[in-house]
Design a protein around this motif. Sequence first.
Motif, PDB file in Angstrom:
ATOM      1  N   VAL A   1      11.757   6.209 -19.018  1.00  0.00           N
ATOM      2  CA  VAL A   1      11.560   5.341 -19.839  1.00  0.00           C
ATOM      3  C   VAL A   1      10.046   5.027 -20.384  1.00  0.00           C
ATOM      4  CG1 VAL A   1      11.018   2.576 -19.703  1.00  0.00           C
ATOM      5  CG2 VAL A   1      13.402   3.530 -19.008  1.00  0.00           C
ATOM      6  N   CYS A   2       9.199   5.546 -19.236  1.00  0.00           N
ATOM      7  CA  CYS A   2       7.527   5.590 -19.453  1.00  0.00           C
ATOM      8  C   CYS A   2       7.354   6.752 -20.779  1.00  0.00           C
ATOM      9  CB  CYS A   2       7.048   5.891 -18.330  1.00  0.00           C
ATOM     10  SG  CYS A   2       6.844   4.677 -17.062  1.00  0.00           S
ATOM     11  N   ILE A   3       8.250   7.821 -20.664  1.00  0.00           N
ATOM     12  CA  ILE A   3       7.937   8.847 -21.687  1.00  0.00           C
ATOM     13  C   ILE A   3       8.525   8.002 -23.153  1.00  0.00           C
ATOM     14  CG2 ILE A   3       8.527  10.987 -22.767  1.00  0.00           C
ATOM     15  CD1 ILE A   3       8.468  11.861 -19.979  1.00  0.00           C
ATOM     16  N   PHE A   4       9.611   7.620 -23.183  1.00  0.00           N
ATOM     17  CA  PHE A   4      10.000   6.628 -24.288  1.00  0.00           C
ATOM     18  C   PHE A   4       9.275   5.902 -24.884  1.00  0.00           C
ATOM     19  CE2 PHE A   4      12.561   3.273 -26.036  1.00  0.00           C
ATOM     20  CZ  PHE A   4      13.190   3.928 -27.038  1.00  0.00           C
ATOM     21  N   ALA A   5       8.588   4.918 -23.801  1.00  0.00           N
ATOM     22  CA  ALA A   5       7.658   3.688 -24.306  1.00  0.00           C
ATOM     23  C   ALA A   5       6.463   4.798 -25.017  1.00  0.00           C
ATOM     24  CB  ALA A   5       7.253   2.932 -23.059  1.00  0.00           C
ATOM     25  N   ALA A   6       5.856   5.703 -24.546  1.00  0.00           N
ATOM     26  CA  ALA A   6       4.887   6.255 -25.011  1.00  0.00           C
ATOM     27  C   ALA A   6       5.140   7.118 -26.372  1.00  0.00           C
ATOM     28  CB  ALA A   6       4.320   7.982 -24.130  1.00  0.00           C
ATOM     29  N   MET A   7       6.252   7.392 -26.629  1.00  0.00           N
ATOM     30  CA  MET A   7       6.848   7.919 -27.774  1.00  0.00           C
ATOM     31  C   MET A   7       6.622   6.933 -28.920  1.00  0.00           C
ATOM     32  SD  MET A   7       9.874  10.458 -27.066  1.00  0.00           S
ATOM     33  CE  MET A   7       9.753  11.162 -28.863  1.00  0.00           C
ATOM     34  N   VAL A   8       7.234   5.493 -28.410  1.00  0.00           N
ATOM     35  CA  VAL A   8       7.188   4.372 -29.387  1.00  0.00           C
ATOM     36  C   VAL A   8       5.784   3.970 -29.689  1.00  0.00           C
ATOM     37  CG1 VAL A   8       7.933   1.997 -29.590  1.00  0.00           C
ATOM     38  CG2 VAL A   8       9.600   3.540 -28.619  1.00  0.00           C
ATOM     39  N   ILE A   9       4.724   3.850 -28.783  1.00  0.00           N
ATOM     40  CA  ILE A   9       3.459   3.122 -28.889  1.00  0.00           C
ATOM     41  C   ILE A   9       2.786   4.189 -29.751  1.00  0.00           C
ATOM     42  CG2 ILE A   9       2.422   4.190 -26.723  1.00  0.00           C
ATOM     43  CD1 ILE A   9       0.959   1.272 -26.629  1.00  0.00           C
ATOM     44  N   ASP A  10       3.129   5.667 -29.584  1.00  0.00           N
ATOM     45  CA  ASP A  10       2.368   6.722 -30.573  1.00  0.00           C
ATOM     46  C   ASP A  10       2.615   6.442 -31.969  1.00  0.00           C
ATOM     47  OD1 ASP A  10       1.010   7.883 -28.532  1.00  0.00           O
ATOM     48  OD2 ASP A  10       2.050   9.628 -28.405  1.00  0.00           O
ATOM     49  N   MET A  11       3.593   5.527 -32.270  1.00  0.00           N
ATOM     50  CA  MET A  11       3.909   5.247 -33.721  1.00  0.00           C
ATOM     51  C   MET A  11       2.804   4.523 -34.607  1.00  0.00           C
ATOM     52  SD  MET A  11       7.937   4.862 -33.596  1.00  0.00           S
ATOM     53  CE  MET A  11       8.105   3.939 -34.995  1.00  0.00           C
ATOM     54  N   VAL A  12       2.180   3.806 -33.462  1.00  0.00           N
ATOM     55  CA  VAL A  12       0.874   2.891 -33.853  1.00  0.00           C
ATOM     56  C   VAL A  12      -0.162   3.251 -33.557  1.00  0.00           C
ATOM     57  CG1 VAL A  12       2.569   1.131 -34.566  1.00  0.00           C
ATOM     58  CG2 VAL A  12       1.664   1.025 -32.392  1.00  0.00           C
ATOM     59  N   GLU A  13      -0.408   4.065 -32.597  1.00  0.00           N
ATOM     60  CA  GLU A  13      -1.758   4.171 -31.881  1.00  0.00           C
ATOM     61  C   GLU A  13      -1.976   5.879 -31.890  1.00  0.00           C
ATOM     62  OE1 GLU A  13      -4.054   2.342 -31.401  1.00  0.00           O
ATOM     63  OE2 GLU A  13      -3.325   0.481 -30.723  1.00  0.00           O
ATOM     64  N   CYS A  14      -3.242   6.267 -31.654  1.00  0.00           N
ATOM     65  CA  CYS A  14      -3.400   7.553 -31.640  1.00  0.00           C
ATOM     66  C   CYS A  14      -4.360   7.837 -30.799  1.00  0.00           C
ATOM     67  CB  CYS A  14      -3.915   8.011 -33.138  1.00  0.00           C
ATOM     68  SG  CYS A  14      -4.505   9.828 -33.176  1.00  0.00           S
ATOM     69  N   GLU A  15      -4.348   8.906 -29.890  1.00  0.00           N
ATOM     70  CA  GLU A  15      -5.604   9.099 -28.958  1.00  0.00           C
ATOM     71  C   GLU A  15      -6.324  10.146 -29.547  1.00  0.00           C
ATOM     72  OE1 GLU A  15      -6.180  11.363 -24.435  1.00  0.00           O
ATOM     73  OE2 GLU A  15      -4.632   9.943 -24.835  1.00  0.00           O
ATOM     74  N   THR A  16      -7.540   9.620 -29.971  1.00  0.00           N
ATOM     75  CA  THR A  16      -8.378  10.404 -30.974  1.00  0.00           C
ATOM     76  C   THR A  16      -8.977  11.551 -30.643  1.00  0.00           C
ATOM     77  OG1 THR A  16     -10.192   8.986 -30.191  1.00  0.00           O
ATOM     78  CG2 THR A  16      -8.920   8.017 -32.123  1.00  0.00           C
ATOM     79  N   TYR A  17      -9.070  11.766 -29.293  1.00  0.00           N
ATOM     80  CA  TYR A  17      -9.865  12.919 -28.802  1.00  0.00           C
ATOM     81  C   TYR A  17      -9.195  14.143 -28.048  1.00  0.00           C
ATOM     82  CZ  TYR A  17      -9.836  11.548 -23.809  1.00  0.00           C
ATOM     83  OH  TYR A  17      -9.285  11.326 -22.812  1.00  0.00           O
ATOM     84  N   SER A  18      -7.847  14.124 -27.797  1.00  0.00           N
ATOM     85  CA  SER A  18      -7.410  15.183 -27.259  1.00  0.00           C
ATOM     86  C   SER A  18      -5.892  15.443 -27.681  1.00  0.00           C
ATOM     87  CB  SER A  18      -7.319  15.096 -25.716  1.00  0.00           C
ATOM     88  OG  SER A  18      -6.404  14.012 -25.263  1.00  0.00           O
ATOM     89  N   TYR A  19      -5.033  14.538 -28.398  1.00  0.00           N
ATOM     90  CA  TYR A  19      -3.523  14.888 -28.420  1.00  0.00           C
ATOM     91  C   TYR A  19      -2.942  14.986 -27.244  1.00  0.00           C
ATOM     92  CZ  TYR A  19      -5.608  16.793 -32.512  1.00  0.00           C
ATOM     93  OH  TYR A  19      -6.282  17.041 -33.840  1.00  0.00           O
ATOM     94  N   ALA A  20      -3.356  14.613 -26.119  1.00  0.00           N
ATOM     95  CA  ALA A  20      -2.961  15.022 -24.793  1.00  0.00           C
ATOM     96  C   ALA A  20      -1.700  13.896 -24.231  1.00  0.00           C
ATOM     97  CB  ALA A  20      -4.073  15.096 -23.716  1.00  0.00           C
ATOM     98  N   PHE A  21      -1.947  12.877 -24.860  1.00  0.00           N
ATOM     99  CA  PHE A  21      -0.805  11.687 -23.838  1.00  0.00           C
ATOM    100  C   PHE A  21       0.292  12.079 -23.648  1.00  0.00           C
ATOM    101  CE2 PHE A  21       0.726   7.521 -24.101  1.00  0.00           C
ATOM    102  CZ  PHE A  21       0.559   6.961 -22.916  1.00  0.00           C
ATOM    103  N   LEU A  22       1.155  12.434 -24.512  1.00  0.00           N
ATOM    104  CA  LEU A  22       2.620  12.959 -24.036  1.00  0.00           C
ATOM    105  C   LEU A  22       2.664  14.207 -23.368  1.00  0.00           C
ATOM    106  CD1 LEU A  22       4.685  11.649 -27.088  1.00  0.00           C
ATOM    107  CD2 LEU A  22       4.663  10.655 -24.812  1.00  0.00           C
TER     108      LEU A  22
END
Length: 411
Positions: free
Chosen positions: A358-379
């Motif tokens: 569920v946490c990974i699913f939530a991360a995939m959803v929130i990544d549609m409107v946000e962006c970690e600007t410095y590493s692409y590393a979140f997921l």
Amino acid sequence: MKLRFKNLDALFEYVLFFGTILVLWTPNSYSYILPQGFYGLFRWFQYLVAICPAALVIVKKKVNLMYVLNCVFCIILMFSTVIYHGHIHKCLNYVAPLIGTVSLIVLCIGSGREKELLLVFRYVLTAYILINIATYFLFPNGLYTTPKVIRLDDKPNTFLGNRNAYKFYGLMLILFSYLEESLKKKQKRVNYNMIAALGLSLLMEVLGESLTGSIIITAIALYYFFGDRIKTIRKIDPRILYFAASGIVAFSLIFLAVGQYTGLLAMAFGENITFSHRTFIWVAAEEVIMKHPVLGIGSQATDVTFVFLQNVNCHDQYLEVALRGGFVALGMFMFIVWTGMNKLSEYKKSPIVPFFAVCIFAAMVIDMVECETYSYAFLSYFTAMAYSWRYSSLYAEKRVGRKKKLVLRLT
């Protein structure tokens, strides 16, 4: 004497973990205020620290598929940057935190040091979030403001120069706090660390005026407290969640590509910045990607990205990856996430898997409107945990062991 020596070893291990994570993550937050010479030295130290766990994974023979995929992903980004004559130094700023953190996760879990690693992660992430919240109240106009910060950000009340970079760490703190408690032999009835993680993360999202983040953190909190009663969700295969999130992402990108309908989002959600301003950024990003579909434009300087998008980033993780590395990098990025979810599905009867998925699913959803600007590393952080998680590996081995014992009895 032996006990004292062991304690010193443990202290050294914790200090090493703390130092590694701080060096990997911190330099990116102070690029605006540190003197250029000192900042440059800090950066090179970050690169060195990133190489160390990556090398140890190879030396200690802990290499797994997740480690290899993230290395390939980094190589694609660097190659794209070189091809399009971007600043390779800027690309390393993105790559170092990614490869260093994923390598550290793979190394520690593969060596049985997951408890120590999760404890350090929890303290570091909590400190970052508390600093974020404190700066919001102590410095309403930003901890520091410069013409460059104001030009590149949509609001002056920046958290340490970048309002979005730390907001992702709330979801990481929630997952890591959950995993830390799940490893304890005697689990407490009330996980205070988890409650603190949920509360701080939600507060940070609300202060940051993130509609999507606030909704998702609230949903995760409800699932954490009442999830045991929702048997349907607990039985869902993690791979189904992956396909569901991927379908939502694909639909949104195609919807945006049409362009003429993006105004409907702004009308529906009023003045909320998520849909009133970023829709234009997303459309601009798609236009650039279609001009450079294979390898993107590389990880060039922020000023270059600002020329294309009139913004510091795409405000969409998937578009950001495609912009920097083309569809080649985006395909690799999605395959990394798939690898983690597919691994979770292999031991889906383990009690940690539903919340993990569920946490990974939530991360995939929130990544549609946000962006970690410095590493692409979140997921990649999440999926590295999923792929190399020792607890679940032992769970799978235990099931195999039972079958072997049954065979021995029959013979």
